[in-house]
Design an enzyme around this catalytic site. Structure first.
Site, short mmCIF file in Angstrom:
data_model
loop_
_atom_site.label_atom_id
_atom_site.label_comp_id
_atom_site.label_asym_id
_atom_site.label_seq_id
_atom_site.Cartn_x
_atom_site.Cartn_y
_atom_site.Cartn_z
N ASP A 113 41.52 36.75 41.17
CA ASP A 113 40.33 37.07 40.39
C ASP A 113 40.36 38.32 39.40
O ASP A 113 41.16 39.39 39.64
CB ASP A 113 38.99 37.44 41.35
CG ASP A 113 38.56 36.35 41.90
OD1 ASP A 113 38.84 35.14 41.53
OD2 ASP A 113 37.92 36.61 43.17
N ASP A 132 36.07 30.01 39.01
CA ASP A 132 34.56 30.44 39.82
C ASP A 132 33.56 30.02 39.00
O ASP A 132 32.55 29.40 39.49
CB ASP A 132 34.57 31.79 40.11
CG ASP A 132 35.76 32.21 41.09
OD1 ASP A 132 35.83 31.66 41.99
OD2 ASP A 132 35.98 33.46 41.26
#
Length: 155
Positions: A113, A132
């Site tokens: 991330d 995501d």
């Protein structure tokens, strides 16, 4: 169903290319953070070993199996129930994002991330990635654009 394949393929590629560019070429893995348009957009390296925002740290193999299982269920479901191109597109986006995160877990043992956004004096401590966003957008699209239309009751 070709919409599912191409949307999924494009989403998977966009996710993996963005991760490669930011994590490896910009060396975010070593630097840890890069201010892009502070505070609105920053790159903050986070290795997510859990589910969402690192919550529920369980085995990566369980999470890989879960993502593949849910993706398979979505594909079967949209094949049976999906009647519009937008439903197929939503399914493809969701599955492409899920498989992008699966590949991260296989390669790194965690999901890479790096996107961090804050605004209006509120500092967001969490990071996310293109996959995501795709999973969220695909799921939202499936909720909105699938299912039977119920007739309105006559007055």
């Amino acid at each position: 169903m070709r919409w599912v394949f191409w949307a999924g393929f494009a989403t998977f590629l966009a996710d993996q290319i963005s991760k490669y560019l930011v994590v490896h070429l910009l060396d975010l893995k070593r630097l840890g953070e890069i201010d892009v348009i502070p505070p609105y957009l920053n790159f903050r390296m986070a290795w997510n070993e859990g589910i969402n925002f690192g919550i529920l740290d369980v085995s990566r193999w369980f999470l890989i199996a879960l993502a593949i299982g849910i993706s398979t269920w979505v594909l079967v479901w949209v094949y049976k129930e999906g009647k519009t191109q937008i439903a197929y597109l939503s399914a493809g986006i969701l599955v492409g994002g899920a498989l992008g995160n699966v590949l991260d877990r296989l390669l790194y043992g965690a999901v890479a991330d790096f996107l961090n956004m804050s605004c209006c004096g509120i500092e967001n401590p969490y990071a996310f990635n293109v996959a995501d966003i795709a999973i969220f957008a695909g799921a939202l699209g499936l909720v909105i654009f699938t299912g039977e239309k119920k007739p309105r009751d006559a007055p």
